[in-house]
Design an enzyme around this catalytic site. Structure first.
Site, PDB file in Angstrom:
ATOM      1  N   ALA A  10       0.812  -1.228   0.000  1.00 24.74           N
ATOM      2  CA  ALA A  10       0.000   0.000   0.000  1.00 24.74           C
ATOM      3  C   ALA A  10       0.836   1.265   0.000  1.00 24.74           C
ATOM      4  O   ALA A  10       0.370   2.332  -0.384  1.00 24.74           O
ATOM      5  CB  ALA A  10      -0.928   0.002   1.217  1.00 24.74           C
ATOM      6  N   ARG A  15      10.973   7.052  -1.251  1.00 31.58           N
ATOM      7  CA  ARG A  15      12.375   7.152  -1.651  1.00 31.58           C
ATOM      8  C   ARG A  15      12.595   6.858  -3.139  1.00 31.58           C
ATOM      9  O   ARG A  15      13.666   7.079  -3.676  1.00 31.58           O
ATOM     10  CB  ARG A  15      13.242   6.233  -0.765  1.00 31.58           C
ATOM     11  CG  ARG A  15      13.341   6.721   0.663  1.00 31.58           C
ATOM     12  CD  ARG A  15      13.795   5.646   1.639  1.00 31.58           C
ATOM     13  NE  ARG A  15      12.706   4.773   2.054  1.00 31.58           N
ATOM     14  CZ  ARG A  15      12.826   3.803   2.947  1.00 31.58           C
ATOM     15  NH1 ARG A  15      13.994   3.554   3.506  1.00 31.58           N
ATOM     16  NH2 ARG A  15      11.787   3.058   3.275  1.00 31.58           N
ATOM     17  N   GLN A  78      -5.811  -0.114   2.299  1.00 30.55           N
ATOM     18  CA  GLN A  78      -5.306   0.696   3.412  1.00 30.55           C
ATOM     19  C   GLN A  78      -5.271   2.132   2.881  1.00 30.55           C
ATOM     20  O   GLN A  78      -4.365   2.506   2.145  1.00 30.55           O
ATOM     21  CB  GLN A  78      -3.899   0.226   3.807  1.00 30.55           C
ATOM     22  CG  GLN A  78      -3.364   0.942   5.035  1.00 30.55           C
ATOM     23  CD  GLN A  78      -1.866   0.745   5.219  1.00 30.55           C
ATOM     24  OE1 GLN A  78      -1.123   0.502   4.273  1.00 30.55           O
ATOM     25  NE2 GLN A  78      -1.416   0.881   6.459  1.00 30.55           N
ATOM     26  N   THR A  84       3.381  -0.719   8.699  1.00 28.55           N
ATOM     27  CA  THR A  84       3.222  -2.114   8.249  1.00 28.55           C
ATOM     28  C   THR A  84       2.225  -2.879   9.124  1.00 28.55           C
ATOM     29  O   THR A  84       1.506  -3.747   8.632  1.00 28.55           O
ATOM     30  CB  THR A  84       4.586  -2.833   8.244  1.00 28.55           C
ATOM     31  OG1 THR A  84       5.237  -2.585   9.505  1.00 28.55           O
ATOM     32  CG2 THR A  84       5.479  -2.327   7.133  1.00 28.55           C
ATOM     33  N   TYR A 372       9.497  -1.752 -47.052  1.00 28.03           N
ATOM     34  CA  TYR A 372       8.439  -1.713 -46.050  1.00 28.03           C
ATOM     35  C   TYR A 372       7.294  -2.630 -46.477  1.00 28.03           C
ATOM     36  O   TYR A 372       6.717  -2.452 -47.555  1.00 28.03           O
ATOM     37  CB  TYR A 372       7.899  -0.288 -45.851  1.00 28.03           C
ATOM     38  CG  TYR A 372       6.678  -0.294 -44.956  1.00 28.03           C
ATOM     39  CD1 TYR A 372       6.774  -0.746 -43.637  1.00 28.03           C
ATOM     40  CD2 TYR A 372       5.422   0.080 -45.432  1.00 28.03           C
ATOM     41  CE1 TYR A 372       5.658  -0.803 -42.824  1.00 28.03           C
ATOM     42  CE2 TYR A 372       4.297   0.028 -44.612  1.00 28.03           C
ATOM     43  CZ  TYR A 372       4.433  -0.420 -43.302  1.00 28.03           C
ATOM     44  OH  TYR A 372       3.326  -0.490 -42.492  1.00 28.03           O
TER      45      TYR A 372
END
Ligand code: UD1
Ligand code: CA
Length: 473
Positions: A10, A15, A78, A84, A372
């Protein structure tokens, strides 16, 4: 024994400095959380409860997509990330209904965990009367991890987070990997006793250890030596380290299974890619997604293949291949681009600077240079000359080109779709073909070539005269 797994996913992962949840970041081509789930599924859980919050919709979609064959998922939300322990509290009802037994708690940011580690943890946990067993390891630099405080008898007395640790505790090198096996029933009881009396004012799951101890229950540690597999990813530097570790494991697995990888350090293979033995992979090669490579194939150098199927003895050299199928003994490159929905049958050659999109190319046909091919269906044994272009787009819609078996398309031909070239037909070089050509016919569309004898000499004389007048000589 009934086993349940709770995966914590969650948090945003501040960081990572991203607007996306960190568990969605790829390691070896797959989101971290998918790796964790794959390993967790191997211990046979009756259900996996994922706790989601940040980028909730994306995380749920990603989990369902990468594990479409598993129906045991439950998602709990949550909404506010209060730690945690608080995350596991959201799974309390689902756990209470799970039928007891053992609950594994895992984090979505530890992608290198293996099923063997979970088996070892389960064996350690069921080997005694423990309320919980913590997977631990010892690292040279424990900074950032929760430290394992052991009691006299070797049991775990507490887990202390870095920011709550005193100098002495910080020196402990044994760390909490964030993976636990709990007695389901005891975990449910402990959750209601958690508080947020710590530096971050969060509810720490790790505090359950102290709670169990205060209730006279034992907590064991399952200590693993290879700490590299247990790293938690918190920033993009660690993400690159995890990628490197997983890549080296994947490459090693293939090499042991009989695949030659000339330079493993420059070879990037996703976790789910399948490669048979006697395949050779040259440097600078990326094999992604659900790619499958059959025996005898040679891939690279400098080649990128995603979600494609490569048959026996095919060769791909300096090329990009996306969502395509390449037949046996076919050859692609150098500098070719196969775009999605291309199918090359056996022994097809696609060569220098050729782009193919959403086309079927029949057995033994060749397009060796500067071409192509888009929205085309080409029969067997055709020769597509250098500079051939299927003009598949009229500015509004895409149209199809059909070329019959054995046809020969001369160089620098424009095939203005929709158009059909019959079997064995011949299109002369330089033609613009805007009507269908019957089987066996010659199509030629060229302005007549005009020859002027002696022209170059006359021109040279004229030029000299002009120079004389301008210089005044
Ligand atoms: C956690 C452990 C630490 C351990 C480390 C191992 C705690 C308090 N600390 O620290 O002891 O050494 O993992 O990697 O448990 N999450 C939620 N909701 C939240 C908070 C986190 O779902 O409210 C999820 C995150 O998305 C992540 C996982 O839990 O997947 C771990 O969270 P993170 O913040 O990375 O914990 P660490 O500080 O690394
Ligand atoms: Ca972490």
């Amino acid at each position: 024994m009934n086993i349940c797994a709770v995966i914590l996913a969650a948090g945003l992962g501040t960081r990572m400095k991203s607007k996306y949840s960190k568990v969605l970041f790829d390691v070896a081509g797959e989101p971290m959380i998918s790796h964790v789930i794959r390993a967790a599924r191997k211990i046979g859980p009756s259900k996996i409860i994922a706790v989601v919050g940040h980028s909730k919709e994306l995380v749920v979609e990603c989990v369902k997509k990468s594990h479409a064959d598993y129906s045991g998922f439950e998602f709990v939300t949550q909404s506010e990330q209060k730690g945690t322990g608080h995350a596991v509290m959201q799974a309390r009802e689902a756990l209470a209904a799970s039928g007891g037994g053992v609950t594994f708690v895992l984090c979505g940011d530890t992608p290198l965990l293996t099923p063997e580690l979970f088996q070892n943890l389960l064996a350690a946990h069921t080997g005694g009367d423990f309320a919980a067993t913590v997977l631990t390891t010892t690292v040279a630099d424990p900074k950032g991890y929760g430290r394992i405080v052991r009691g006299a008898s070797g049991g775990v007395k507490a887990i202390v987070e870095e920011r709550d640790a005193d100098a002495e505790t910080k020196r402990i090198a044994e760390i909490n990997t964030g993976v636990y096996a709990f007695s389901t029933e005891k975990l449910i009881d402990a959750l209601s006793m958690l508080d947020n009396d710590n530096d971050q004012h969060e509810y720490y799951l790790t505090d359950t250890v102290k709670i169990f101890n205060s209730l006279g229950l034992s907590v064991a540690a399952c200590h693993e030596v290879d700490s590299s597999l247990m790293m938690g990813i918190n920033n993009r530097f660690e993400l690159s380290a995890a990628n490197r570790i997983m890549r080296s494991h994947i490459n090693k697995r293939h090499m042991i299974a009989g695949v030659t990888i000339v330079d493993p350090d420059s070879t990037y293979i996703d976790a789910c890619v399948e490669i048979e033995n006697d395949v050779t992979i040259y440097p600078g090669t990326y094999l992604h997604g659900g790619t499958k490579i059959a025996t005898g194939a040679k891939i690279g150098p400098m080649t990128y293949v995603v979600d494609s199927i490569v048959a026996e003895n095919a060769k791909i050299f300096h090329s990009v291949v996306e969502n395509s199928e390449i037949g046996r003994d076919a050859s692609v490159g150098p500098y070719s681009h196969l775009r999605p929905q291309t199918k090359l049958c056996d022994r097809v050659n696609i060569g220098n600077y050729v782009e193919v999109k959403k086309s079927l190319i029949g057995e033994g046909s060749k397009a060796n240079h500067l071409t192509y091919i888009g929205d085309a269906e080409i029969g067997t044994g055709c020769n597509i000359g250098a500079g051939t272009i299927t003009c598949n787009y009229d500015g509004v819609n895409k149209h199809k080109t059909v070329i019959g078996s054995g046809a020969f398309i001369g160089s620098n031909t424009s095939l203005v779709a929709p158009v059909e070239i019959g079997e064995g037909a011949l299109v002369a070089a330089g033609s613009v073909v805007n009507k269908s050509v019957p089987a066996g016919a010659l199509a030629i569309a060229r302005s007549p070539l005009c020859i002027k004898e002696g022209y170059v000499k006359k021109r040279t004389v004229k030029k000299a005269e002009k120079n004389n007048t301008t210089t005044g000589a």
